[in-house]
Design an enzyme around this catalytic site. Structure first.
Site, PDB file in Angstrom:
ATOM      1  N   GLN A  30       0.858  -1.180   0.000  1.00 21.44           N
ATOM      2  CA  GLN A  30       0.000   0.000   0.000  1.00 21.44           C
ATOM      3  C   GLN A  30       0.899   1.236   0.000  1.00 21.44           C
ATOM      4  O   GLN A  30       1.796   1.353   0.831  1.00 21.44           O
ATOM      5  CB  GLN A  30      -0.863  -0.051   1.262  1.00 21.44           C
ATOM      6  CG  GLN A  30      -1.591   1.217   1.620  1.00 21.44           C
ATOM      7  CD  GLN A  30      -1.589   1.438   3.126  1.00 21.44           C
ATOM      8  OE1 GLN A  30      -1.656   0.506   3.909  1.00 21.44           O
ATOM      9  NE2 GLN A  30      -1.483   2.684   3.545  1.00 21.44           N
ATOM     10  N   SER A  81       1.801   7.009   2.369  1.00 24.18           N
ATOM     11  CA  SER A  81       2.679   8.014   2.996  1.00 24.18           C
ATOM     12  C   SER A  81       3.760   8.507   2.049  1.00 24.18           C
ATOM     13  O   SER A  81       4.227   7.771   1.196  1.00 24.18           O
ATOM     14  CB  SER A  81       3.371   7.415   4.222  1.00 24.18           C
ATOM     15  OG  SER A  81       2.432   7.036   5.175  1.00 24.18           O
ATOM     16  N   SER A  88       5.706  -1.234   3.547  1.00 21.50           N
ATOM     17  CA  SER A  88       6.107  -2.604   3.883  1.00 21.50           C
ATOM     18  C   SER A  88       5.898  -3.472   2.663  1.00 21.50           C
ATOM     19  O   SER A  88       4.965  -3.253   1.893  1.00 21.50           O
ATOM     20  CB  SER A  88       5.293  -3.205   5.033  1.00 21.50           C
ATOM     21  OG  SER A  88       4.610  -2.240   5.727  1.00 21.50           O
ATOM     22  N   GLU A  93      -7.346  -1.207   8.156  1.00 24.70           N
ATOM     23  CA  GLU A  93      -6.093  -1.192   8.912  1.00 24.70           C
ATOM     24  C   GLU A  93      -6.390  -1.049  10.393  1.00 24.70           C
ATOM     25  O   GLU A  93      -5.866  -1.766  11.233  1.00 24.70           O
ATOM     26  CB  GLU A  93      -5.193  -0.040   8.449  1.00 24.70           C
ATOM     27  CG  GLU A  93      -3.867   0.023   9.214  1.00 24.70           C
ATOM     28  CD  GLU A  93      -2.952   1.162   8.738  1.00 24.70           C
ATOM     29  OE1 GLU A  93      -3.491   2.193   8.295  1.00 24.70           O
ATOM     30  OE2 GLU A  93      -1.731   0.994   8.823  1.00 24.70           O
ATOM     31  N   GLU A 113      -0.070  12.525  18.895  1.00 19.34           N
ATOM     32  CA  GLU A 113      -0.660  13.862  18.820  1.00 19.34           C
ATOM     33  C   GLU A 113      -1.976  13.833  18.034  1.00 19.34           C
ATOM     34  O   GLU A 113      -2.967  14.447  18.432  1.00 19.34           O
ATOM     35  CB  GLU A 113       0.338  14.835  18.173  1.00 19.34           C
ATOM     36  CG  GLU A 113       1.540  15.169  19.055  1.00 19.34           C
ATOM     37  CD  GLU A 113       2.502  14.001  19.259  1.00 19.34           C
ATOM     38  OE1 GLU A 113       2.568  13.121  18.386  1.00 19.34           O
ATOM     39  OE2 GLU A 113       3.171  13.972  20.308  1.00 19.34           O
TER      40      GLU A 113
END
Lengths: 408, 372
Positions: free
Chosen positions: A117, A120, A152, A235, A376
């Site tokens: 996937q 990012s 990954s 996920e 955060e």
């Protein structure tokens, strides 16, 4: 056949028929799992023809149980194709084209095609929807340029699910499309990304004028974010489910380590302080377990409360503190690390001793409060969705993506 | 031990919540905290007669409602939310639990019915000059006086000790630890209320000077029975802390939504939002700890109750104090004023973290139980 009429007994019968046709102890993985798919026993909640029977996902446990009774060879979906089975298959089913559903699902399940996937980017971490990989339409193809990170399995994958910006003039969430990328395409370069443990669990993926056929898009052009949400929801489900046993997991390892240390290594006063920290972490680990347990009970009773949302944040922060404490328990032994640990693929053998595992986990745990939502971001979610506090004023809504300031 | 509440439990919670919101308003709390007795006798009477709350955990044959620690815990949590002022922890929890655990049937039959009916205020005197709520730290001696006993020494930090009609005193005899009953009006017995940091919970110093007492625990050693009582008391105090902690979180969240600075609600700033998120996490963990302890108090495994109560008292004390402290901070200057209720919670949190043992002590004891 009407779907709701499949009883547990009948389902067990179907597993029996599968085993007559192909038995996992006698045929290889691809053959057996291919037959399992054909019988609708791969993921029973998928529709017939796509590896399922259109029944409740809870019934999958019956299939697993029946297989477990009659076969020694048991396959673990996570080990075979973690991302493909856990996240990609549901996305292919929901947003994929007919060709994708017909040709990809079976091979995901068998493990013939490993999937990854690609979301990012170096410039899009917590703010994934700000991503900058560009997709430009040229005739029957999309041409992609950009860089993905923390991917990954990219180095062993046949297919990747890639989110890219197809319209920089639209507001950020509206200008993305979701692509199916053949990882062997020219212009795709996969490099190992070494983390602070020295290992590369993940990869960086560089895209240089990569051509993707125009029909390899999930959903419609510009609606990539919707598809990405499907993937991300799966996920969260995959991460949020586990409840450990009392005294198990990381705290069990810390307690073990603490008990195994020679008391003469500690200054007596320091031992008392360290012990207080170990007990404190023990308490918090127990409370995390009980809180997840309470969340399950509440969900079952139909009153999901805030318990579930606190778990990810609490777990990440607790795990870091457990391994920091372990390093203090190790004292001067924490000054050393295995020779040559820099730059390699994960090496599980090197973590077999208590000491080595503790040092490895101390380093690995830093990612807990970053991966899958930083602490955060989790606090924002708790504050806004659970407590109902107002959001931050935003400068990136309803403006063209290209006008939003970005890091270089 | 699975924690799950029934719909009857939820009904009880709603009933008590409504009662507390009406009868333990901020103004009532402020009025009562400035009195020496510290509670309202009419409210107490109604809690006994209308709601059967005082004798909630007293068996029916002794005039109570015959419920368990689970129901008692629900009441304590709701009282904690509203800083209820009254001798509930002393009378309905400690003294009741001590009598149920230690006393012979005759003493139970004599003492429990007037407790359940609200006529008798009772307390347990355990800590001495050191202030430690630890059965092992009890040094007071009881001496025989014919068929009766006499007590000498000091019990300090006794909950509601200055108003109790019956004081149950833990003291040593030649055969071990005993539980003694002393009348509030006994001769050679002086009681002084302590000026407390937390004005909403009253404490007293009791001086015994050959004070006549009767032994209620028979000839057997009461050590393990009193440890059980402290376990129950710890579970109840912990769940009261959860109620207070939750209330502080609600006050902070509410204020953060409505207080405007720099042109927007302060809750939209992550500096404030993240404080609230951390308070939420800690309050939920505290809830897990306290509920677990309460369910263990209703169960029969003494070791499980011990470790559960140590966990709960260590964690809930720190969580409540943190929530109460952050509540002041989030309210800014206003939170520092006497007029604002934040300091009432802050002081309750601080004082309740010391009662029945501080967090360090509980962690040390848990560590010993776990062989760490």
């Amino acid at each position: 056949m009407p779907k709701h009429e499949i009883t547990e007994t009948e389902l067990r019968g179907r597993v029996g028929k599968l085993l007559e046709e192909a038995h996992p102890d006698k045929v290889d993985q691809f053959t057996f799992r291919g037959k399992q798919f054909d019988h609708g026993l791969a993921w029973v909640h998928f529709p017939e023809g796509y590896g399922g029977l259109g029944i409740s996902p809870g019934m999958q446990a019956v299939v697993m149980d029946e297989l477990n009774r009659h076969a020694k060879t048991m396959y673990d979906d996570m080990a075979i194709n973690a991302i493909g089975i856990g996240m990609c298959a549901p996305t292919v089913l929901t947003h994929g084209t007919q060709w994708m559903k017909d040709n990809l699902l079976r091979r995901i399940f068998t493990g013939e095609d490993i999937w990854c996937q690609l979301f990012s980017e170096p410039g899009a971490g917590s703010d994934v929807a700000g991503l900058a990989t560009r997709a430009v339409r040229e005739g029957d193809y999309w041409v992609l340029n950009g860089q993905k990170v923390w991917t990954s399995l990219a180095h062993v994958s046949k297919w990747g699910m890639l989110l890219a910006r197809s319209n920089p003039d639209a507001p950020k969430h509206a200008g993305m499309s979701y692509f199916l990328l053949d990882m062997q395409s020219p212009g795709v370069e996969v490099r190992p990304l070494h983390q602070i443990t020295g290992e590369a669990e993940f990869n960086e993926v560089f895209l240089n004028d990569v051509k993707i056929p125009a029909d390899r898009v999930f959903g419609r052009e510009g609606e990539g974010w919707k598809g990405a949400i499907t993937t991300l929801m799966n996920e969260r489900t995959a991460i949020g489910g586990a409840v450990s046993r009392p005294g198990g997991g990381a705290i069990g390892l810390l307690v073990d380590l603490w008990k195994s240390r020679d008391r003469k290594r500690f200054m007596p006063e320091a031992e008392i302080v360290l012990r207080d920290r170990v007990v404190r972490l023990y308490i918090e680990s127990e409370l995390l377990r009980m809180t997840v347990q309470r969340a399950k009970v509440a969900r079952k009773a139909g009153n999901p409360g805030p318990e579930g949302s606190v778990a990810k944040l609490a777990q990440a922060e607790l795990n870091k503190r457990i391994w920091e404490c372990a390093m203090d328990v190790l004292g001067a032994d924490s000054l050393t690390y295995e020779a040559g640990y820099e730059r390699r693929r994960p090496n599980f053998k090197s973590r077999e001793t208590r000491l080595a595992l503790a040092k490895y986990q101390f380093l690995r745990a830093r990612a807990n409060s970053i991966e899958g939502g930083t602490s955060e971001v989790m606090r924002n979610i708790l504050g806004e969705r659970v407590l109902g506090l107002p959001g931050e004023p935003r400068s990136d809504k309803d403006v063209p993506w290209k006008d939003i300031p970005r890091s270089a | 031990m699975e924690v799950s509440f029934t719909s009857e439990h939820e009904e009880l919670r709603q009933t008590v919540r409504k009662f507390m919101q009406k009868e333990s308003t901020e103004q009532t709390v402020r009025n009562l905290m400035e009195t020496e007795r510290g509670y309202d006798a009419r409210t107490w009477e109604r809690m006994a007669s209308e709601l059967s709350l005082i004798g909630l955990a007293v068996p029916e044959k002794f005039g109570g409602a015959g419920y368990t620690a689970i129901e008692l815990g629900i009441v304590m949590e709701e009282m904690g939310r509203e800083l209820f002022c009254g001798p509930y922890l002393s009378t309905a929890v400690l003294a009741t639990s001590a009598l149920l655990r230690c006393a012979d049937d005759a003493a139970k039959a004599k003492l429990l019915p007037p407790i359940a009916s609200g006529k008798t205020i009772a307390t347990l005197a355990l800590a001495e000059e050191s202030g430690r709520y630890d059965v092992g730290a009890i040094a007071m001696r009881a001496t025989r006086d014919g068929a009766n006993w006499r007590l000498d020494g000091v019990k300090n930090y006794v909950l509601d000790g200055h108003i109790a009609d019956v004081v149950l005193v833990a003291a040593r005899t030649d055969t071990g630890l005993g539980l003694f009953q002393v009348e509030g009006s006994a001769p050679n017995f002086s009681r002084a209320s302590l000026p407390t940091l937390d004005l909403t919970r009253k404490l007293a110093r009791l001086t015994f000077n050959g004070t006549p007492a009767s032994l209620v625990s028979g000839n057997s050693d009461a050590t393990s029975a009193l440890e059980h009582v402290l376990g129950v008391g710890s579970a109840m105090l912990a769940v009261e802390q959860v109620g207070g902690s939750q209330r502080c979180l609600e006050m902070s969240t509410e204020y953060a939504k409505t207080r405007l600075q720099f042109g927007r609600p302060i809750g939209s700033f992550q500096a404030i939002k993240h404080k609230c998120a951390d308070m939420l996490v800690e309050t939920e963990f505290a809830r897990s700890a306290a509920y677990h302890a309460v369910f263990c108090a209703a169960g029969s495994d003494e070791n499980e109750l011990k470790s559960a109560s140590h966990m709960a008292r260590s964690y809930c004390s720190e969580a409540y104090f943190h929530a109460a402290a952050e509540n002041i901070q989030i309210h800014g200057g206003m939170g520092f004023t006497w007029e604002h209720p934040a300091h009432l919670y802050f002081k309750r949190a601080r004082a309740s973290s010391i009662l029945f043992g501080d967090p360090i002590e509980h962690r040390q004891k848990l560590g010993a139980l776990l062989n760490l």
